[in-house]
Design a protein around this motif. Structure first.
Motif, PDB file in Angstrom:
ATOM      1  N   PHE A 197       0.825  -1.209   0.000  1.00  0.00           N
ATOM      2  CA  PHE A 197       0.000   0.000   0.000  1.00  0.00           C
ATOM      3  C   PHE A 197       0.860   1.261   0.000  1.00  0.00           C
ATOM      4  N   MET A 198       1.794   1.346   0.939  1.00  0.00           N
ATOM      5  CA  MET A 198       2.558   2.577   1.084  1.00  0.00           C
ATOM      6  C   MET A 198       3.620   2.732   0.003  1.00  0.00           C
ATOM      7  N   GLU A 199       4.130   1.642  -0.551  1.00  0.00           N
ATOM      8  CA  GLU A 199       5.054   1.766  -1.674  1.00  0.00           C
ATOM      9  C   GLU A 199       4.334   2.346  -2.892  1.00  0.00           C
ATOM     10  N   PHE A 200       3.102   1.905  -3.115  1.00  0.00           N
ATOM     11  CA  PHE A 200       2.316   2.455  -4.207  1.00  0.00           C
ATOM     12  C   PHE A 200       2.063   3.947  -3.963  1.00  0.00           C
ATOM     13  N   ALA A 201       1.812   4.311  -2.706  1.00  0.00           N
ATOM     14  CA  ALA A 201       1.618   5.723  -2.362  1.00  0.00           C
ATOM     15  C   ALA A 201       2.873   6.537  -2.649  1.00  0.00           C
ATOM     16  N   SER A 202       4.035   5.986  -2.331  1.00  0.00           N
ATOM     17  CA  SER A 202       5.284   6.714  -2.566  1.00  0.00           C
ATOM     18  C   SER A 202       5.460   7.022  -4.040  1.00  0.00           C
ATOM     19  N   TYR A 203       5.090   6.084  -4.899  1.00  0.00           N
ATOM     20  CA  TYR A 203       5.221   6.295  -6.342  1.00  0.00           C
ATOM     21  C   TYR A 203       4.264   7.387  -6.815  1.00  0.00           C
ATOM     22  N   LEU A 204       3.004   7.288  -6.396  1.00  0.00           N
ATOM     23  CA  LEU A 204       2.018   8.289  -6.808  1.00  0.00           C
ATOM     24  C   LEU A 204       2.375   9.684  -6.294  1.00  0.00           C
ATOM     25  N   ALA A 205       3.045   9.732  -5.139  1.00  0.00           N
ATOM     26  CA  ALA A 205       3.427  11.022  -4.552  1.00  0.00           C
ATOM     27  C   ALA A 205       4.689  11.600  -5.178  1.00  0.00           C
ATOM     28  N   GLY A 206       5.330  10.851  -6.067  1.00  0.00           N
ATOM     29  CA  GLY A 206       6.554  11.332  -6.698  1.00  0.00           C
ATOM     30  C   GLY A 206       7.775  11.236  -5.809  1.00  0.00           C
ATOM     31  N   GLU A 207       7.711  10.372  -4.803  1.00  0.00           N
ATOM     32  CA  GLU A 207       8.842  10.198  -3.894  1.00  0.00           C
ATOM     33  C   GLU A 207       9.694   8.996  -4.316  1.00  0.00           C
ATOM     34  N   ARG A 208      10.828   8.860  -3.660  1.00  0.00           N
ATOM     35  CA  ARG A 208      11.646   7.665  -3.832  1.00  0.00           C
ATOM     36  C   ARG A 208      10.829   6.443  -3.405  1.00  0.00           C
ATOM     37  N   TRP A 209      10.983   5.336  -4.102  1.00  0.00           N
ATOM     38  CA  TRP A 209      10.246   4.110  -3.807  1.00  0.00           C
ATOM     39  C   TRP A 209      10.526   3.666  -2.371  1.00  0.00           C
ATOM     40  N   SER A 210       9.491   3.618  -1.542  1.00  0.00           N
ATOM     41  CA  SER A 210       9.678   3.319  -0.123  1.00  0.00           C
ATOM     42  C   SER A 210       8.349   2.971   0.515  1.00  0.00           C
ATOM     43  N   ASP A 211       8.390   2.119   1.547  1.00  0.00           N
ATOM     44  CA  ASP A 211       7.159   1.864   2.301  1.00  0.00           C
ATOM     45  C   ASP A 211       7.038   2.798   3.500  1.00  0.00           C
ATOM     46  N   HIS A 212       7.992   3.760   3.613  1.00  0.00           N
ATOM     47  CA  HIS A 212       7.948   4.790   4.651  1.00  0.00           C
ATOM     48  C   HIS A 212       8.073   6.176   4.013  1.00  0.00           C
ATOM     49  N   PRO A 213       7.198   6.531   3.065  1.00  0.00           N
ATOM     50  CA  PRO A 213       7.327   7.837   2.412  1.00  0.00           C
ATOM     51  C   PRO A 213       6.950   8.978   3.354  1.00  0.00           C
ATOM     52  N   SER A 214       7.462  10.150   3.050  1.00  0.00           N
ATOM     53  CA  SER A 214       7.201  11.314   3.895  1.00  0.00           C
ATOM     54  C   SER A 214       5.830  11.928   3.639  1.00  0.00           C
ATOM     55  N   CYS A 215       5.113  11.442   2.624  1.00  0.00           N
ATOM     56  CA  CYS A 215       3.824  12.039   2.263  1.00  0.00           C
ATOM     57  C   CYS A 215       2.710  11.695   3.246  1.00  0.00           C
ATOM     58  N   THR A 216       2.947  10.740   4.133  1.00  0.00           N
ATOM     59  CA  THR A 216       1.885  10.244   5.015  1.00  0.00           C
ATOM     60  C   THR A 216       2.362  10.212   6.458  1.00  0.00           C
ATOM     61  N   HIS A 217       1.470  10.534   7.385  1.00  0.00           N
ATOM     62  CA  HIS A 217       1.793  10.498   8.811  1.00  0.00           C
ATOM     63  C   HIS A 217       2.335   9.112   9.184  1.00  0.00           C
ATOM     64  N   PRO A 218       3.415   9.044   9.954  1.00  0.00           N
ATOM     65  CA  PRO A 218       4.042   7.755  10.259  1.00  0.00           C
ATOM     66  C   PRO A 218       3.098   6.714  10.873  1.00  0.00           C
ATOM     67  N   LEU A 219       2.211   7.128  11.772  1.00  0.00           N
ATOM     68  CA  LEU A 219       1.335   6.148  12.402  1.00  0.00           C
ATOM     69  C   LEU A 219       0.236   5.693  11.440  1.00  0.00           C
ATOM     70  N   LEU A 220      -0.250   6.594  10.600  1.00  0.00           N
ATOM     71  CA  LEU A 220      -1.221   6.208   9.588  1.00  0.00           C
ATOM     72  C   LEU A 220      -0.573   5.278   8.570  1.00  0.00           C
ATOM     73  N   ALA A 221       0.665   5.563   8.191  1.00  0.00           N
ATOM     74  CA  ALA A 221       1.388   4.691   7.265  1.00  0.00           C
ATOM     75  C   ALA A 221       1.622   3.313   7.888  1.00  0.00           C
ATOM     76  N   SER A 222       1.909   3.282   9.184  1.00  0.00           N
ATOM     77  CA  SER A 222       2.078   2.011   9.866  1.00  0.00           C
ATOM     78  C   SER A 222       0.795   1.191   9.829  1.00  0.00           C
ATOM     79  N   MET A 223      -0.337   1.843  10.071  1.00  0.00           N
ATOM     80  CA  MET A 223      -1.623   1.151   9.977  1.00  0.00           C
ATOM     81  C   MET A 223      -1.830   0.595   8.573  1.00  0.00           C
ATOM     82  N   ALA A 224      -1.504   1.399   7.560  1.00  0.00           N
ATOM     83  CA  ALA A 224      -1.693   0.968   6.180  1.00  0.00           C
ATOM     84  C   ALA A 224      -0.838  -0.255   5.863  1.00  0.00           C
ATOM     85  N   ARG A 225       0.415  -0.267   6.306  1.00  0.00           N
ATOM     86  CA  ARG A 225       1.284  -1.423   6.056  1.00  0.00           C
ATOM     87  C   ARG A 225       0.738  -2.670   6.736  1.00  0.00           C
ATOM     88  N   GLN A 226       0.259  -2.511   7.957  1.00  0.00           N
ATOM     89  CA  GLN A 226      -0.244  -3.669   8.682  1.00  0.00           C
ATOM     90  C   GLN A 226      -1.538  -4.200   8.073  1.00  0.00           C
TER      91      GLN A 226
END
Length: 233
Positions: free
Chosen positions: A28-57
């Motif tokens: 989920f979050m890797e796809f978000a990183s791509y759409l946001a134009g960020e480096r490919w990552s499951d911890h992109p800066s575009c999303t709050h860390p705890l919300l991103a953690s929920m999304a990964r889980q």
């Protein structure tokens, strides 16, 4: 927030875990990183860390057949980030309140404590009495009265600081909540996790006054889907 009907009729093939590059799959979050134009990552800066953690889980515990349906939520997490400590408590509150009524009895005590802790952090931040409780929390606690009584006794006089909640209690609440829903002996847990994500995103967007989100460019969406493999929506 039922989904993004404006998106093209392609969905990415999301998969569990972390992936080095799109050809190996995407969570989920890797796809978000791509759409946001960020480096490919499951911890992109575009999303709050705890919300991103929920999304990964959530991404990792839903069934393989259901997982592509989470993709409709990916654009809605982009740009939802703020250092305000309210957001950690808001995310944890929604998670614990959703899981508490359906989780196994042995897990309900942890969730009830987490829910009360989130409420107390929010009360402190808002300058309200510590015992004030939102309607969301009241309804969840009423559905697990034994756990609620125990949690109130256990938590008496104990209130985490916003910083300690961010570091420890918030992540624990989200992890226990996602696990509790995924392992609950009730039908429709995949949809419940999907709805938890949607409601939490909406909570965050409302707090941050981000009520309008941008649908990604259709060509970018299609390109991102093709990088990971596609399925029909």
């Amino acid at each position: 927030m039922s989904g993004l009907t404006e998106l093209p009729g392609l969905l990415p093939v999301l998969s569990r875990g972390k992936h080095r590059r799109p050809r190996k799959g995407a969570c989920f979050m890797e796809f978000a990183s791509y759409l946001a134009g960020e480096r490919w990552s499951d911890h992109p800066s575009c999303t709050h860390p705890l919300l991103a953690s929920m999304a990964r889980q959530v991404n990792d515990v839903v069934s393989d057949d259901y997982r592509p349906r989470l993709a409709e939520l990916v654009p809605t997490v982009i740009g939802v980030n703020d250092d305000d400590p309210h957001l950690d408590a808001i995310i944890a509150r929604r998670a614990a309140a959703t899981a508490l009524p359906v989780a196994a009895a042995w897990r309900q005590r942890v969730l009830a404590v987490a829910l009360l802790s989130a409420e107390r952090v929010l009360a402190e931040l808002d300058g309200r009495p510590a015992e004030s409780t939102s309607e969301l929390a009241k309804q969840a606690l009423a559905q697990a009265p034994d756990a609620a009584r125990w949690a109130r006794s256990f938590s008496l006089g104990a209130a985490p600081t916003p910083n300690s909640f961010r570091r420890h209690a918030g992540p624990t609440a989200v992890r226990c909540s996602v696990e509790g829903i995924a392992q609950a002996c009730v039908p429709g847990t995949d949809r419940m996790l999907h709805d938890l994500m949607a409601q939490t995103i909406e909570d965050c967007r409302e707090w941050s006054d981000l009520r309008v989100h941008r649908t990604p460019d259709a060509a970018l969406w299609e390109e991102a889907c093709k990088l990971t493999g596609v399925s029909s929506s």
